[in-house]
Design an enzyme around this catalytic site. Sequence first.
Site, PDB file in Angstrom:
ATOM      1  N   SER A  95      13.528 -49.743  17.109  1.00  0.00           N
ATOM      2  CA  SER A  95      14.860 -50.166  16.693  1.00  0.00           C
ATOM      3  C   SER A  95      14.741 -51.310  15.688  1.00  0.00           C
ATOM      4  O   SER A  95      13.835 -51.316  14.840  1.00  0.00           O
ATOM      5  CB  SER A  95      15.676 -50.557  17.933  1.00  0.00           C
ATOM      6  N   LYS A 102      21.393 -48.598  14.872  1.00  0.00           N
ATOM      7  CA  LYS A 102      20.399 -49.145  15.803  1.00  0.00           C
ATOM      8  C   LYS A 102      21.050 -49.601  17.108  1.00  0.00           C
ATOM      9  O   LYS A 102      20.436 -49.538  18.174  1.00  0.00           O
ATOM     10  CB  LYS A 102      19.619 -50.289  15.148  1.00  0.00           C
TER      11      LYS A 102
HETATM   12  C1  HXC Z   1      24.173 -46.273  -1.257  1.00  0.00           C
HETATM   13  C2  HXC Z   1      22.961 -44.345  -0.857  1.00  0.00           C
HETATM   14  C3  HXC Z   1      21.758 -45.010  -1.205  1.00  0.00           C
HETATM   15  C4  HXC Z   1      21.845 -46.378  -1.598  1.00  0.00           C
HETATM   16  C5  HXC Z   1      21.284 -42.961  -0.677  1.00  0.00           C
HETATM   17  N1  HXC Z   1      22.600 -43.091  -0.544  1.00  0.00           N
HETATM   18  N2  HXC Z   1      20.741 -44.116  -1.072  1.00  0.00           N
HETATM   19  N3  HXC Z   1      24.145 -44.969  -0.889  1.00  0.00           N
HETATM   20  N4  HXC Z   1      23.067 -46.967  -1.608  1.00  0.00           N
HETATM   21  N5  HXC Z   1      20.764 -47.071  -1.946  1.00  0.00           N
HETATM   22  C6  HXC Z   1      23.554 -42.052  -0.175  1.00  0.00           C
HETATM   23  C7  HXC Z   1      23.519 -40.862  -1.102  1.00  0.00           C
HETATM   24  O1  HXC Z   1      24.228 -41.100  -2.308  1.00  0.00           O
HETATM   25  C8  HXC Z   1      24.191 -39.801  -0.232  1.00  0.00           C
HETATM   26  O2  HXC Z   1      25.598 -39.966  -0.200  1.00  0.00           O
HETATM   27  C9  HXC Z   1      23.707 -40.156   1.155  1.00  0.00           C
HETATM   28  O3  HXC Z   1      23.236 -41.499   1.107  1.00  0.00           O
HETATM   29  C10 HXC Z   1      22.574 -39.266   1.617  1.00  0.00           C
HETATM   30  O4  HXC Z   1      21.532 -39.376   0.685  1.00  0.00           O
HETATM   31  P1  HXC Z   1      20.538 -38.176   0.403  1.00  0.00           P
HETATM   32  O5  HXC Z   1      19.433 -38.691  -0.434  1.00  0.00           O
HETATM   33  O6  HXC Z   1      21.297 -37.002  -0.078  1.00  0.00           O
HETATM   34  O7  HXC Z   1      20.104 -37.759   1.855  1.00  0.00           O
HETATM   35  P2  HXC Z   1      18.790 -37.904   2.636  1.00  0.00           P
HETATM   36  O8  HXC Z   1      17.675 -37.266   1.913  1.00  0.00           O
HETATM   37  O9  HXC Z   1      19.072 -37.402   3.952  1.00  0.00           O
HETATM   38  O10 HXC Z   1      18.481 -39.468   2.677  1.00  0.00           O
HETATM   39  C11 HXC Z   1      18.726 -40.299   3.754  1.00  0.00           C
HETATM   40  C12 HXC Z   1      18.616 -41.772   3.376  1.00  0.00           C
HETATM   41  C13 HXC Z   1      17.329 -42.059   2.619  1.00  0.00           C
HETATM   42  C14 HXC Z   1      18.707 -42.596   4.630  1.00  0.00           C
HETATM   43  C15 HXC Z   1      19.796 -42.081   2.479  1.00  0.00           C
HETATM   44  O11 HXC Z   1      17.277 -43.424   2.259  1.00  0.00           O
HETATM   45  C16 HXC Z   1      16.116 -41.716   3.421  1.00  0.00           C
HETATM   46  O12 HXC Z   1      15.772 -40.548   3.529  1.00  0.00           O
HETATM   47  N6  HXC Z   1      15.412 -42.640   4.007  1.00  0.00           N
HETATM   48  C17 HXC Z   1      14.234 -42.311   4.876  1.00  0.00           C
HETATM   49  C18 HXC Z   1      13.181 -43.275   4.744  1.00  0.00           C
HETATM   50  C19 HXC Z   1      13.635 -44.652   5.093  1.00  0.00           C
HETATM   51  O13 HXC Z   1      14.750 -45.057   4.800  1.00  0.00           O
HETATM   52  N7  HXC Z   1      12.745 -45.434   5.646  1.00  0.00           N
HETATM   53  C20 HXC Z   1      13.008 -46.827   5.861  1.00  0.00           C
HETATM   54  C21 HXC Z   1      13.289 -47.043   7.224  1.00  0.00           C
HETATM   55  S1  HXC Z   1      13.227 -48.770   7.426  1.00  0.00           S
HETATM   56  P3  HXC Z   1      26.593 -39.074  -1.121  1.00  0.00           P
HETATM   57  O14 HXC Z   1      27.973 -39.539  -0.731  1.00  0.00           O
HETATM   58  O15 HXC Z   1      26.259 -39.416  -2.551  1.00  0.00           O
HETATM   59  O16 HXC Z   1      26.325 -37.643  -0.771  1.00  0.00           O
HETATM   60  C22 HXC Z   1      14.161 -49.133   8.648  1.00  0.00           C
HETATM   61  C23 HXC Z   1      14.006 -50.564   9.077  1.00  0.00           C
HETATM   62  C24 HXC Z   1      15.290 -51.125   9.563  1.00  0.00           C
HETATM   63  O17 HXC Z   1      14.872 -48.369   9.157  1.00  0.00           O
HETATM   64  C25 HXC Z   1      15.110 -52.545   9.991  1.00  0.00           C
HETATM   65  C26 HXC Z   1      14.221 -53.401   9.149  1.00  0.00           C
HETATM   66  C27 HXC Z   1      14.154 -54.848   9.553  1.00  0.00           C
END
Ligand code: HXC
Length: 286
Positions: free
Chosen positions: A173, A191
């Site tokens: 988390s 979370k």
């Molecule tokens: C605003 C955003 C964005 C951003 C994506 N979106 N990036 N909106 N600011 N920077 C929007 C897109 O425009 C889209 O909305 C929607 O999010 C889904 O994006 P997709 O790329 O189509 O989907 P998907 O491939 O499923 O991506 C999911 C995601 C992406 C969460 C958005 O970032 C991802 O896959 N992340 C996985 C890896 C990751 O994040 N790892 C880090 C975890 S760290 P629309 O409306 O345009 O369709 C972590 C730590 C937390 O969790 C705590 C740390 C202290």
Amino acid sequence: MPLDRYQYLSNVWRDGLFDNKVIFCTGGAGSICSAQVRALVHLGANACIVGRNVEKTENMAKDIATARKGAKVIGIGAVDVRKPELLQAAADRCAKELGSIDFVIAGAAGNFLAPMDQISPNAMKSVIDIDVLGSYNTVKATLPYLVESATRHKTDGHTPPANGTGGRIVFVSATLHYSGTPLQSHVSVAKAGVDAMAISVAIEQGPKGITSNIIAPGPIADTEGVARLSKSDHREKSYKGIPSGRYGTVKEIADATVYLFSDAGNYVNGETLVVDGGQWHTAGLA
Ligand code: HXC
């Protein structure tokens, strides 16, 4: 070239601690989860890691397998935790090929920095789906195997398991939602849901011998989470106020995981182990 074991594991743990155990991990190709799995494999476990990216997941599995001679590590790519049927197939394959599922790490997560007024409904849904539904799908797919494992390790109900443990879940988390964190409303909401789920699993499935706990990492060096979040001025400033005076390491998250899955963690259930150098206690002071 295999990593030196002390780069990812403290020297307090003994070899063979997790002999004959199998770990199933989502988000297993990521920096934190791969370190958790690597440490468990080093100590005897075999593992199945799942992820969305095929190449990254398969390569990470091969790399983790070098932690111990004879280790079996399966990498299953193209598994989006939002798809229950894909997770079920992966869990079934893990149990079939490795013999059981004793430990689960629900580690897959999604994150980006954005103020709430710039998060689209689909973006909010994506993060909640990955974190909350993804964790639920992980529990759903693996729980029957975990119950089987816990049953094998169960004693008379009064004495702790004597020969190792099984039926354990760790949810990865965060601490963002303990106070308000700008640009992180989506992840904070998600979370908080993950934490609630972990506690529900603990109290509901505890009588079957399952333990369910949360590890809440703070800022951990060389991770995707920190790389994404440190783009924010606000987060940069708050990192300066970490009481331990530094970022954490993935090894320190791995150590927390080894503790919770070991006999030492037998009676810990429904708890959060915050590993953040004391950072969240300083919220608002940085
Ligand atoms: C605003 C955003 C964005 C951003 C994506 N979106 N990036 N909106 N600011 N920077 C929007 C897109 O425009 C889209 O909305 C929607 O999010 C889904 O994006 P997709 O790329 O189509 O989907 P998907 O491939 O499923 O991506 C999911 C995601 C992406 C969460 C958005 O970032 C991802 O896959 N992340 C996985 C890896 C990751 O994040 N790892 C880090 C975890 S760290 P629309 O409306 O345009 O369709 C972590 C730590 C937390 O969790 C705590 C740390 C202290």
